[in-house]
Motif scaffolding. Structure first.
Motif, short mmCIF file in Angstrom:
data_model
loop_
_atom_site.label_atom_id
_atom_site.label_comp_id
_atom_site.label_asym_id
_atom_site.label_seq_id
_atom_site.Cartn_x
_atom_site.Cartn_y
_atom_site.Cartn_z
N SER A 226 3.78 -1.30 -16.01
CA SER A 226 4.07 -2.64 -15.49
C SER A 226 4.07 -2.66 -13.97
O SER A 226 4.00 -1.63 -13.31
CB SER A 226 5.42 -3.13 -16.02
OG SER A 226 6.46 -2.36 -15.47
N SER A 227 4.18 -3.87 -13.46
CA SER A 227 4.37 -4.09 -12.03
C SER A 227 5.81 -3.74 -11.70
O SER A 227 6.70 -3.92 -12.53
CB SER A 227 4.12 -5.57 -11.72
OG SER A 227 4.69 -5.93 -10.50
N PRO A 228 6.07 -3.27 -10.49
CA PRO A 228 7.47 -2.98 -10.12
C PRO A 228 8.27 -4.26 -9.90
O PRO A 228 9.48 -4.20 -9.80
CB PRO A 228 7.33 -2.17 -8.84
CG PRO A 228 6.02 -2.57 -8.28
CD PRO A 228 5.13 -2.90 -9.45
N GLY A 229 7.61 -5.40 -9.82
CA GLY A 229 8.30 -6.67 -9.64
C GLY A 229 8.57 -6.98 -8.18
O GLY A 229 8.47 -6.12 -7.30
N ILE A 230 8.93 -8.20 -7.93
CA ILE A 230 9.17 -8.67 -6.56
C ILE A 230 10.40 -8.00 -5.94
O ILE A 230 10.48 -7.81 -4.74
CB ILE A 230 9.30 -10.20 -6.52
CG1 ILE A 230 9.26 -10.70 -5.08
CG2 ILE A 230 10.54 -10.68 -7.23
CD1 ILE A 230 9.09 -12.20 -4.96
#
Length: 157
Positions: A76-80
């Motif tokens: 996944s993306s690490p997120g904002i």
């Protein structure tokens, strides 16, 4: 899977694949939750990671790590609000507002907020209230950007 296996076997494979696909490997971790072990791989790229990017990475990395001891694989993306962990994360975010959660209280406070003024020799330089505090990285449990949502207007669904 031992931490040694994670760093010696899994991370290099993930790094090689991330570079091949034009992604940044942000982190690889093994988390035990309930009865299972989750191998979590976080990737990013300048214009953001898409679901298709995660799927492509997952399809290519899964056969390379299938002999490792984990139950679930997540990409996944690490997120904002991704935590700042590596030197490059700190250097990329100089001048930004950050929140630092400490393992032990400092002057009775466990959470500090301020401007990331620098990062040198594993030391975080945090400007707060006109002063610069020097915090050894090992004393910080979590460092992340402060997300300001005040300029976002209400969205109707």
């Amino acid at each position: 899977m031992a931490k040694a296996e994670l760093t010696a076997i899994v991370e290099p494979k993930c790094l090689k694949l991330a570079e091949k696909l034009g992604f940044e490997l942000v982190d690889v971790c093994l988390d035990k939750e309930g009865a299972g072990k989750f191998l979590r791989i976080y990737i990013d790229k300048p214009d953001g990671i898409t679901l298709d990017d995660c799927e492509a990475f997952h399809r290519e990395i899964q056969p390379q790590v299938e002999n490792c001891d984990y139950d679930f694989l997540e990409v996944s993306s690490p997120g904002i609000d991704r935590p700042l962990k590596k030197e490059r994360d700190f250097l990329r975010n100089l001048g930004e507002q950050v929140e630092v959660h400490l393992f032990k209280p400092m002057d009775g406070v466990k959470t500090l907020e301020g401007t990331l003024a620098g990062y040198e020799d594993d030391t975080i330089l945090l400007e707060t209230g006109g002063n610069v505090i020097r915090l050894p990285r090992k004393e910080a449990a979590l460092v992340k950007l402060v997300i300001d949502m005040s300029g976002i207007e209400d969205v109707e669904l």
